[in-house]
Design an enzyme around this catalytic site. Structure first.
Site, PDB file in Angstrom:
ATOM      1  N   LYS A   1      40.258  17.851   9.984  1.00 38.40           N
ATOM      2  CA  LYS A   1      40.411  18.475   8.665  1.00 38.40           C
ATOM      3  C   LYS A   1      39.251  19.407   8.308  1.00 38.40           C
ATOM      4  CE  LYS A   1      43.227  14.822   6.591  1.00 38.40           C
ATOM      5  NZ  LYS A   1      43.356  13.873   5.470  1.00 38.40           N
TER       6      LYS A   1
ATOM      7  N   ASP B   1      45.820  16.616  -0.129  1.00 41.82           N
ATOM      8  CA  ASP B   1      45.356  15.228  -0.268  1.00 41.82           C
ATOM      9  C   ASP B   1      44.848  14.966  -1.688  1.00 41.82           C
ATOM     10  OD1 ASP B   1      45.877  14.286   2.311  1.00 41.82           O
ATOM     11  OD2 ASP B   1      43.959  14.995   3.087  1.00 41.82           O
TER      12      ASP B   1
END
Length: 291
Positions: free
Chosen positions: A74, A110
């Protein structure tokens, strides 16, 4: 004519059990779309996390419409993108890449995914003093989400002190001085004794990393526990916390709501979050995850 066919994928490590493909594909089917979601597992390919740049370029060249990015890529993926949405830039972590006219733009769903799940699952939880374990890509997202939800102060604990300090500094720049601090794992007994709740954002508790992230005796009734892990849905931490009377939140809601937001980014269409939550419950049960 609007696009009605999509090719997307997920890049990460050990992603074989991921429920993202059926979550996306089921919703696409209901909307009359042809939608293929592929897993691109760096373990299966025999490459390291830094290969994410080559994989993103290959996906773009092969005509993918977008990618989800998960652990441990990420943060590494950022240098390989053409642009970042403001939230992804603030976080320094990307979990969704959209390809448009040859450009790769990074987003982070997220943050919104965790915020929506927390508001739904622990709506009355006190948020004055929160302790968070984990300062990686997922940790950065949920710390931002927790402060966005109105947390007074977040203490970030990570085995890598520099990573915890870096995240705390980013949070203070974004939300204002004094909203976050970094601490070493050895201070957990003192921190948890005075905390309202704990956000757990490390891999501990996943199928490949079983166990508890800290000793069970540090748990107490009145402390809420929010988990990011969703494979399995009931981690040892949640099971132990629930047995002691703690309010708990599993990682399933975050998994669904981040998928809802990613689907919207990939297709420009509005997904039905209630249907996707029902899909997740069915899929998680089908793979044997405890309810």
């Amino acid at each position: 004519m609007p696009q009605d066919s999509y090719l997307v994928g997920l890049i990460g490590s050990g992603i074989g059990p991921s429920l993202s493909p059926p979550l996306h594909e089921r919703e696409a089917d209901r909307q009359g779309l042809r939608y293929v979601y592929r897993l691109i597992d760096i373990d299966t390919l025999g490459v390291g996390p830094r290969a994410v740049g080559d994989l993103v370029r290959a996906a773009r060249d092969l005509g993918f419409d977008g990618l989800n990015i998960t652990h441990p890529c990420k943060q590494l993926v950022i240098e390989h993108l053409d642009a970042l949405a403001p939230q992804a830039e603030a976080l320094g972590a990307v979990n969704t890449v959209v390809f448009d006219d040859g450009r790769a733009t990074g987003h982070n769903t997220d943050v919104t995914g965790f915020a929506a799940s927390f508001a739904r699952g622990l709506p009355d939880a006190p948020l004055e003093r929160v302790v968070q374990l984990g300062a990686g890509g997922a940790g950065a997202a949920v710390a931002h989400a927790t402060l966005t939800l109105g947390a007074g102060h977040v203490t970030v604990v990570d085995a890598m002190p520099d990573r915890a300090a870096g995240l705390a500094a980013t949070l203070n720049r974004h939300f204002g001085p004094g909203r976050a601090a970094a601490a070493a794992p050895g201070t957990l007994p003192r921190l948890l004794a005075g905390a309202d709740g704990v956000v757990h954002a490390t891999p501990t508790g996943m199928a490949a990393h079983p166990g508890l992230p800290f000793p069970a005796e540090l748990l107490r009734p009145g402390l809420w526990i929010a988990e990011v892990v969703y494979r399995p849905l009931e981690t040892e931490l949640l099971r132990t916390a629930r047995s002691l009377g703690c309010a708990t939140l599993d990682g399933g809601g975050m998994a669904v709501f981040q998928a809802v937001d990613a689907f919207r980014l990939f297709t420009g269409r509005e997904p039905d979050s209630a249907r996707m939550l029902a899909d997740f419950a069915e899929l998680a049960g089908a793979v044997g995850a405890p309810k």
